[in-house]
Design an enzyme around this catalytic site. Structure first.
Site, PDB file in Angstrom:
ATOM      1  N   GLY A  14       0.816  -1.204   0.000  1.00  0.00           N
ATOM      2  CA  GLY A  14       0.000   0.000   0.000  1.00  0.00           C
ATOM      3  C   GLY A  14       0.850   1.253   0.000  1.00  0.00           C
ATOM      4  O   GLY A  14       2.083   1.196  -0.047  1.00  0.00           O
ATOM      5  N   ILE A  16       1.549   3.825   2.324  1.00  0.00           N
ATOM      6  CA  ILE A  16       2.521   4.073   3.395  1.00  0.00           C
ATOM      7  C   ILE A  16       3.436   2.871   3.570  1.00  0.00           C
ATOM      8  O   ILE A  16       4.660   3.021   3.678  1.00  0.00           O
ATOM      9  CB  ILE A  16       1.810   4.415   4.716  1.00  0.00           C
ATOM     10  CG1 ILE A  16       0.902   5.638   4.539  1.00  0.00           C
ATOM     11  CG2 ILE A  16       2.840   4.701   5.807  1.00  0.00           C
ATOM     12  CD1 ILE A  16       0.086   5.991   5.764  1.00  0.00           C
ATOM     13  N   ASN A  36      -2.663  -8.624   0.650  1.00  0.00           N
ATOM     14  CA  ASN A  36      -3.653  -9.324  -0.173  1.00  0.00           C
ATOM     15  C   ASN A  36      -3.944  -8.604  -1.486  1.00  0.00           C
ATOM     16  O   ASN A  36      -4.744  -9.087  -2.297  1.00  0.00           O
ATOM     17  CB  ASN A  36      -4.957  -9.552   0.614  1.00  0.00           C
ATOM     18  CG  ASN A  36      -5.598  -8.265   1.091  1.00  0.00           C
ATOM     19  OD1 ASN A  36      -5.263  -7.169   0.631  1.00  0.00           O
ATOM     20  ND2 ASN A  36      -6.531  -8.378   2.024  1.00  0.00           N
ATOM     21  N   PHE A  77       0.610  -2.590   8.916  1.00  0.00           N
ATOM     22  CA  PHE A  77      -0.089  -1.521   8.202  1.00  0.00           C
ATOM     23  C   PHE A  77      -1.449  -1.962   7.659  1.00  0.00           C
ATOM     24  O   PHE A  77      -2.304  -1.117   7.397  1.00  0.00           O
ATOM     25  CB  PHE A  77       0.735  -1.046   6.999  1.00  0.00           C
ATOM     26  CG  PHE A  77       2.001  -0.331   7.341  1.00  0.00           C
ATOM     27  CD1 PHE A  77       2.002   1.028   7.595  1.00  0.00           C
ATOM     28  CD2 PHE A  77       3.205  -1.015   7.406  1.00  0.00           C
ATOM     29  CE1 PHE A  77       3.171   1.695   7.900  1.00  0.00           C
ATOM     30  CE2 PHE A  77       4.386  -0.357   7.719  1.00  0.00           C
ATOM     31  CZ  PHE A  77       4.363   1.002   7.965  1.00  0.00           C
ATOM     32  N   SER A 121      -3.789   5.851  14.175  1.00  0.00           N
ATOM     33  CA  SER A 121      -4.269   7.075  13.532  1.00  0.00           C
ATOM     34  C   SER A 121      -4.597   8.157  14.549  1.00  0.00           C
ATOM     35  O   SER A 121      -5.161   7.878  15.619  1.00  0.00           O
ATOM     36  CB  SER A 121      -5.529   6.758  12.715  1.00  0.00           C
ATOM     37  OG  SER A 121      -6.149   7.939  12.262  1.00  0.00           O
ATOM     38  N   TYR A 145     -14.015   3.620  11.134  1.00  0.00           N
ATOM     39  CA  TYR A 145     -12.582   3.478  10.856  1.00  0.00           C
ATOM     40  C   TYR A 145     -11.757   3.886  12.075  1.00  0.00           C
ATOM     41  O   TYR A 145     -10.903   3.134  12.562  1.00  0.00           O
ATOM     42  CB  TYR A 145     -12.165   4.330   9.649  1.00  0.00           C
ATOM     43  CG  TYR A 145     -10.674   4.588   9.631  1.00  0.00           C
ATOM     44  CD1 TYR A 145      -9.784   3.554   9.358  1.00  0.00           C
ATOM     45  CD2 TYR A 145     -10.156   5.849   9.952  1.00  0.00           C
ATOM     46  CE1 TYR A 145      -8.402   3.775   9.387  1.00  0.00           C
ATOM     47  CE2 TYR A 145      -8.790   6.069   9.981  1.00  0.00           C
ATOM     48  CZ  TYR A 145      -7.913   5.036   9.701  1.00  0.00           C
ATOM     49  OH  TYR A 145      -6.558   5.251   9.741  1.00  0.00           O
ATOM     50  N   LYS A 149      -9.378   1.629  14.974  1.00  0.00           N
ATOM     51  CA  LYS A 149      -7.997   1.873  15.400  1.00  0.00           C
ATOM     52  C   LYS A 149      -7.908   2.021  16.915  1.00  0.00           C
ATOM     53  O   LYS A 149      -7.011   1.467  17.562  1.00  0.00           O
ATOM     54  CB  LYS A 149      -7.457   3.127  14.701  1.00  0.00           C
ATOM     55  CG  LYS A 149      -7.228   2.979  13.207  1.00  0.00           C
ATOM     56  CD  LYS A 149      -6.104   2.006  12.905  1.00  0.00           C
ATOM     57  CE  LYS A 149      -5.759   1.966  11.439  1.00  0.00           C
ATOM     58  NZ  LYS A 149      -4.662   1.031  11.121  1.00  0.00           N
ATOM     59  N   ASN A 174      -1.706  13.243   9.005  1.00  0.00           N
ATOM     60  CA  ASN A 174      -2.226  13.154   7.627  1.00  0.00           C
ATOM     61  C   ASN A 174      -1.092  13.044   6.617  1.00  0.00           C
ATOM     62  O   ASN A 174      -0.485  14.055   6.252  1.00  0.00           O
ATOM     63  CB  ASN A 174      -3.113  14.364   7.330  1.00  0.00           C
ATOM     64  CG  ASN A 174      -4.338  14.392   8.228  1.00  0.00           C
ATOM     65  OD1 ASN A 174      -4.251  14.775   9.387  1.00  0.00           O
ATOM     66  ND2 ASN A 174      -5.455  13.938   7.707  1.00  0.00           N
ATOM     67  N   PRO A 289     -19.862  12.133   6.101  1.00  0.00           N
ATOM     68  CA  PRO A 289     -20.124  11.245   7.249  1.00  0.00           C
ATOM     69  C   PRO A 289     -18.817  10.819   7.916  1.00  0.00           C
ATOM     70  O   PRO A 289     -17.882  10.390   7.241  1.00  0.00           O
ATOM     71  CB  PRO A 289     -20.827  10.044   6.615  1.00  0.00           C
ATOM     72  CG  PRO A 289     -21.429  10.567   5.351  1.00  0.00           C
ATOM     73  CD  PRO A 289     -20.476  11.622   4.862  1.00  0.00           C
ATOM     74  N   ASP A 291     -16.601  12.696   9.436  1.00  0.00           N
ATOM     75  CA  ASP A 291     -15.553  13.717   9.505  1.00  0.00           C
ATOM     76  C   ASP A 291     -15.508  14.375  10.876  1.00  0.00           C
ATOM     77  O   ASP A 291     -16.516  14.446  11.587  1.00  0.00           O
ATOM     78  CB  ASP A 291     -15.790  14.794   8.450  1.00  0.00           C
ATOM     79  CG  ASP A 291     -15.182  14.440   7.106  1.00  0.00           C
ATOM     80  OD1 ASP A 291     -14.431  13.459   7.038  1.00  0.00           O
ATOM     81  OD2 ASP A 291     -15.470  15.145   6.114  1.00  0.00           O
TER      82      ASP A 291
END
Length: 337
Positions: A14, A16, A36, A77, A121, A145, A149, A174, A289, A291
Site C-alpha cells: 500500500g 505508506i 492481499n 499496516f 491514527s 474506521y 484503530k 495526515n 459522514p 468527519d
C-alpha cells in the site's frame, strides 16, 4: 559477519507500507511483505520478498516464519482506511481492522514475535479547544474506521501486558507526498483525502469541495497536520532500530507522528495554489459522514524516544505528490489519464 535486520510488513504493497519498505531497504534492512493486494499494488513490491495473502491466513503466516525465522520486527499496516466507506460498511471495517488483525497478532505470538509496530491514527483523538493533542489527550473517534484503530490499540495494550509481545503504536496524522525516488506513492485512482481531491480538481479543471465550513477553527474549515510520507518512513526506520530499547522500559507505548503544525483546508488550498502558480475553483459543501474538525500534534515524544522530527514542508509534500501523479502512469499504467 553481521546480517541485515529482517522486517515483516503487513500491508507493504500500500501507499505508506510500500514507502516504509523502500526506506528500510535503502537503510540496509531486509524486507518481507505480506499483502492481499485488495488496495495494494504488486508493482510496489518488485524486488522484495513478497507473499500474497490475507493477514488472517494462519497457514500462510506460519510458512512465512518457517522460511524467515529471523524476522525481528513486524510492522502492521494492513487495514481499510476510507472514513466514509467505514460509515457505510462498519461490519466490513471491524472485520478487516479488528477481527483479522487479532488473528494476525495471535499468529505472530505463536511464531515467537516480540516486537510489533502498529499503524494507528490521530483520527481517534477528541477535538481539543486549540486542536492540538498529545499522546495523553482524550480519545473520541467519530467513525467506524477511527473506532477500529482505537479499539485495537486497547486490545494491543492488554495483549502486551499478558504476553511477550511488545507493541509500539504510531498515531499518524495526515500523510502526503511520496518516495523522493518515485518508486511508490498514492495508488488509488480517486483518493478521498483533501490533497488528492485538490489534485483531481486541478488536473480535471473542476471544482474542489471544502467539506465542512462550520468547524470552530480559525476559518471554519477542518484542520489537519500534514506530514510527509517519507518523513513517516524515516520514523519507522527509527522505530525498528529503537523498538527493543523502548520495550525495555514499557511493553506498550504510543507515539504521535506529525509536524506540530495545524493547517486548515483553506490554508491547504492556498499552499497548493502557491505551488502550482494557479487558482483552484473552490466550493463549500457539507461535512462528510464521519468527519471531524481535526487535530495537530503538540507532542515531543517522537523526538525523545525515536530522535525523530518531521523535516519536510507542506509545500514539499504538495510538490512531490503532484510529481508522483505525473509519473505514476509509468509504474501503474492502468491509472494513466
Amino acid at each position: 559477519m553481521n546480517h541485515p535486520v529482517k522486517v515483516l510488513i503487513s500491508g507493504g504493497a500500500g501507499y505508506i507500507g510500500s514507502t516504509v519498505a523502500s526506506r528500510l531497504r535503502d537503510e540496509g534492512f531486509e524486507v518481507v511483505v505480506l499483502d492481499n493486494l485488495i488496495t495494494g499494488r504488486r508493482e510496489f513490491v518488485e524486488g522484495l520478498t513478497f507473499y500474497e495473502g490475507d493477514i488472517a491466513d494462519r497457514a500462510l503466516l506460519d510458512r512465512i516464519y518457517e522460511e524467515h525465522p529471523d524476522i525481528a520486527v513486524v510492522l502492521h499496516f494492513a487495514a481499510l482506511i476510507v472514513v466514509p466507506d467505514s460509515v457505510a460498511d462498519p461490519l466490513g471495517y471491524y472485520e478487516a481492522n479488528i477481527s483479522k488483525s487479532l488473528a494476525f497478532v495471535r499468529g505472530l505470538i505463536a511464531n515467537g514475535c516480540s516486537q510489533l509496530v502498529f499503524s494507528s491514527s490521530a483520527s481517534i483523538y477528541a477535538v481539543s479547544e486549540d486542536f492540538s493533542v498529545d499522546e495523553s489527550s482524550e480519545l473520541a473517534p467519530t467513525s467506524p474506521y477511527a473506532r477500529s484503530k482505537a479499539m485495537f490499540e486497547v486490545m494491543l495494550e492488554d495483549i502486551a501486558a499478558a504476553s511477550d509481545l511488545n507493541v509500539l503504536s504510531l498515531r499518524y496524522f495526515n500523510p502526503i507526498g511520496s518516495d523522493p525516488k518515485f518508486r511508490t506513492g498514492l495508488q488509488i485512482a480517486s483518493p478521498s483525502h483533501a490533497l488528492g481531491k485538490l489534485i483531481e480538481a486541478y488536473r480535471g479543471d473542476s471544482e474542489f469541495q471544502i467539506t465542512g465550513t462550520d468547524y470552530p477553527t480559525r476559518d471554519g474549515s477542518g484542520i489537519r497536520d500534514y506530514v510527509n510520507v517519507w518523513d513517516l518512513a524515516e520514523a519507522h526506520v527509527a522505530a525498528v532500530r529503537e523498538s527493543a530499547k523502548i520495550a525495555a522500559n514499557s511493553a506498550y507505548q504510543v507515539i504521535n507522528l506529525g509536524t506540530g503544525e495545524g493547517t486548515t483546508v483553506r490554508e491547504l488550498v492556498a499552499a497548493f495554489e502557491s505551488v502550482v502558480g494557479e487558482s483552484v475553483r473552490v466550493v463549500e459543501a457539507p461535512r462528510r459522514p464521519g468527519d471531524s474538525a481535526g487535530a495537530f500534534t503538540r507532542s515531543r515524544k517522537a523526538a525523545e524516544l525515536l530522535n525523530w522530527t518531521a523535516s519536510s514542508s507542506l509545500e514539499d509534500g504538495i510538490a512531490s505528490t503532484l510529481e508522483w501523479f505525473e509519473r505514476r502512469k509509468l509504474i501503474l499504467p492502468d491509472l494513466a489519464d
